[in-house]
Design an enzyme around this catalytic site. Structure first.
Site, mmCIF file in Angstrom:
data_model
loop_
_atom_site.group_PDB
_atom_site.id
_atom_site.type_symbol
_atom_site.label_atom_id
_atom_site.label_comp_id
_atom_site.label_asym_id
_atom_site.label_seq_id
_atom_site.Cartn_x
_atom_site.Cartn_y
_atom_site.Cartn_z
ATOM 1 N N VAL A 100 0.776 -1.204 -0.542
ATOM 2 C CA VAL A 100 -0.210 0.493 0.608
ATOM 3 C C VAL A 100 0.904 1.238 -0.151
ATOM 4 C CG1 VAL A 100 -2.042 1.584 1.051
ATOM 5 C CG2 VAL A 100 -2.152 -1.380 1.305
ATOM 6 N N HIS A 116 -15.271 0.109 8.894
ATOM 7 C CA HIS A 116 -14.045 -0.832 7.748
ATOM 8 C C HIS A 116 -14.352 -2.320 8.047
ATOM 9 C CE1 HIS A 116 -12.074 -1.590 4.232
ATOM 10 N NE2 HIS A 116 -10.978 -1.574 4.664
ATOM 11 N N ARG A 144 -2.808 -10.003 8.845
ATOM 12 C CA ARG A 144 -2.625 -10.926 9.680
ATOM 13 C C ARG A 144 -2.189 -13.158 9.622
ATOM 14 N NH1 ARG A 144 -9.130 -12.410 11.717
ATOM 15 N NH2 ARG A 144 -9.375 -14.151 12.197
HETATM 16 N N1 APR Z 1 7.395 1.096 11.004
HETATM 17 C C1 APR Z 1 7.597 1.549 10.133
HETATM 18 N N2 APR Z 1 7.651 0.328 8.920
HETATM 19 C C2 APR Z 1 7.282 -1.000 9.555
HETATM 20 C C3 APR Z 1 6.723 -0.413 10.882
HETATM 21 C C4 APR Z 1 6.788 0.042 12.237
HETATM 22 N N3 APR Z 1 6.916 -0.132 13.257
HETATM 23 N N4 APR Z 1 6.236 -2.660 10.896
HETATM 24 C C5 APR Z 1 6.174 -2.501 9.675
HETATM 25 N N5 APR Z 1 6.108 -1.969 8.548
HETATM 26 C C6 APR Z 1 6.451 -2.213 7.899
HETATM 27 C C7 APR Z 1 6.670 -3.374 7.470
HETATM 28 O O1 APR Z 1 7.791 -3.016 6.942
HETATM 29 C C8 APR Z 1 6.179 -3.531 5.524
HETATM 30 O O2 APR Z 1 6.814 -3.379 4.556
HETATM 31 O O3 APR Z 1 5.059 -2.120 7.036
HETATM 32 C C9 APR Z 1 4.858 -2.427 5.559
HETATM 33 C C10 APR Z 1 3.971 -2.801 5.807
HETATM 34 O O4 APR Z 1 3.671 -3.775 4.298
HETATM 35 P P1 APR Z 1 2.923 -4.944 3.818
HETATM 36 O O5 APR Z 1 3.207 -6.294 4.397
HETATM 37 O O6 APR Z 1 2.947 -5.049 2.160
HETATM 38 O O7 APR Z 1 1.213 -4.529 4.144
HETATM 39 P P2 APR Z 1 0.360 -3.940 3.087
HETATM 40 O O8 APR Z 1 -0.486 -4.204 2.109
HETATM 41 O O9 APR Z 1 1.198 -2.089 2.803
HETATM 42 O O10 APR Z 1 -0.740 -2.930 4.295
HETATM 43 C C11 APR Z 1 -0.440 -2.134 5.117
HETATM 44 O O11 APR Z 1 -2.853 -1.240 5.253
HETATM 45 O O12 APR Z 1 -4.471 -1.554 3.658
HETATM 46 C C12 APR Z 1 -3.915 -1.798 4.611
HETATM 47 O O13 APR Z 1 -4.748 -4.093 6.015
HETATM 48 C C13 APR Z 1 -3.450 -3.315 5.669
HETATM 49 O O14 APR Z 1 -2.689 -3.183 8.307
HETATM 50 C C14 APR Z 1 -2.320 -3.486 5.961
HETATM 51 C C15 APR Z 1 -1.987 -1.988 5.968
#
Ligand code: APR
Length: 304
Positions: free
Chosen positions: A11, A173, A80
């Site tokens: 995202v 949501h 999850r």
């Molecule tokens: N600080 C910065 N980045 C972080 C942290 C943190 N404390 N914890 C996790 N991350 C980063 C991860 O390293 C990862 O790159 O957040 C990113 C999440 O990316 P994805 O796993 O690809 O998830 P994404 O599909 O982007 O979704 C993110 O948006 O729509 C919602 O449900 C979805 O909660 C989720 C969020």
């Protein structure tokens, strides 16, 4: 304008690209994984000469770099995993929200914050509480996405172009979201004059399950093209001070008979963030559905 996007996953990275390519602002991508934000930022910047924009896109692991941001978009979080309960996920993502909120508070105390991390309404609440920001400055993105999904599904069903379909999808949501049928029009006609009750119910159910449907196909990961577009809609309204009424998750103090939670409602979005919550005239059934969904949201918030 500078926008920091926390989380350079699906995202966050897609959003960074949309922001730069739509010439909204310079973007800073932040992720805890070493090199991830920087690598993606360089890659996106290398495309700029072809897709023709002059926006800066930078990547970092250092939260101090978000200083000076006008807007911070929070997409970081865990998905999850098998064996993880919904409550486990809420607690883990709330911890991430709190740690990022502290950094925002220190580094950009005047920024607007848009939250995307799920479960959305609970995370918006946590962001609001931890930053201590005014409720006008913490905005949850869900309704613009759910609305766009409903419009797409209705367009596929009726053949009417998406641009001729209007709706609001409100409430939490999740499964209890409430597409406002009384405010849904298809080519200026009431939805009930175009589709049968059964057809409408099918489209509503499909909308509620859309996120899950995408997950089922992707197998790993969840939707990101449409969620990032949902954020862009809010960013455009802020940047241009459009004052468009968009469905967002906002902190409620009695609107729609609901208080003390963040929840999907229509709101005027302008350069100051949530400038006004709009109380539409809705049906008794819609009121009941909103209150039911609010109860579920409250239970999730209380579980923290
Ligand atoms: N600080 C910065 N980045 C972080 C942290 C943190 N404390 N914890 C996790 N991350 C980063 C991860 O390293 C990862 O790159 O957040 C990113 C999440 O990316 P994805 O796993 O690809 O998830 P994404 O599909 O982007 O979704 C993110 O948006 O729509 C919602 O449900 C979805 O909660 C989720 C969020």
């Amino acid at each position: 304008m500078k926008i920091s996007v926390i989380g350079a996953g699906n995202v966050g990275a897609t959003l960074a690209m949309r922001i730069a390519e739509s010439d909204i602002a310079d973007v800073l991508l932040v992720d805890i994984v070493d090199g991830l934000a920087k690598g993606k930022a360089i890659d996106m910047s290398d495309a700029a000469a072809i897709v023709k924009h002059e926006r800066k896109i930078l990547g970092t692991t250092n939260f101090d770099d978000i200083a000076g941001s006008d807007i911070v978009v929070m997409t970081a979080g865990l998905a999850r995993k098998p064996g993880m309960t919904r409550d486990d996920l809420i607690k883990k993502n709330a911890d991430i929200i709190r740690s990022v909120a502290e950094k925002i508070k220190v580094n950009c105390p005047d920024a607007l914050v848009i939250v995307v991390t799920n479960p959305l309404d609970v995370m918006v609440y946590e962001m609001l509480k931890t930053t201590g920001f005014d409720k006008s400055r913490v905005i949850g993105m869900a309704g613009t996405l759910d609305g766009a999904r409903f419009i797409n599904i209705l367009s596929e069903k009726t053949g009417v172009p998406r641009s001729k379909i209007k709706t609001y999808v409100l409430a939490c949501h999740g499964d209890s979201m409430v597409p406002l049928l009384s405010k849904t029009t298809i080519a200026d006609k009431k939805i009930t004059d175009v589709l049968s009750e059964q057809e409408i119910n099918e489209c509503v159910d499909k909308t509620k399950f859309r996120g899950g449907e995408v997950v089922q196909y992707l197998k790993t990961g969840s939707a990101y093209y449409s969620p990032s577009a949902g954020v862009l809609d809010i960013l455009v309204s802020i940047k241009n001070n459009d004052k468009r009424t968009l469905a967002v998750s906002a902190f409620l103090t009695g609107e729609y008979g609901i208080s003390g939670i963040c929840f999907g409602v229509p709101a005027v979005i302008g350069s100051n963030g949530i400038e006004k919550i709009v109380e539409l005239t809705i049906t008794e059934q819609e009121k009941t559905d909103l209150l039911k969904s609010a109860e579920k949201t409250k239970e999730m918030i209380d579980s923290l």
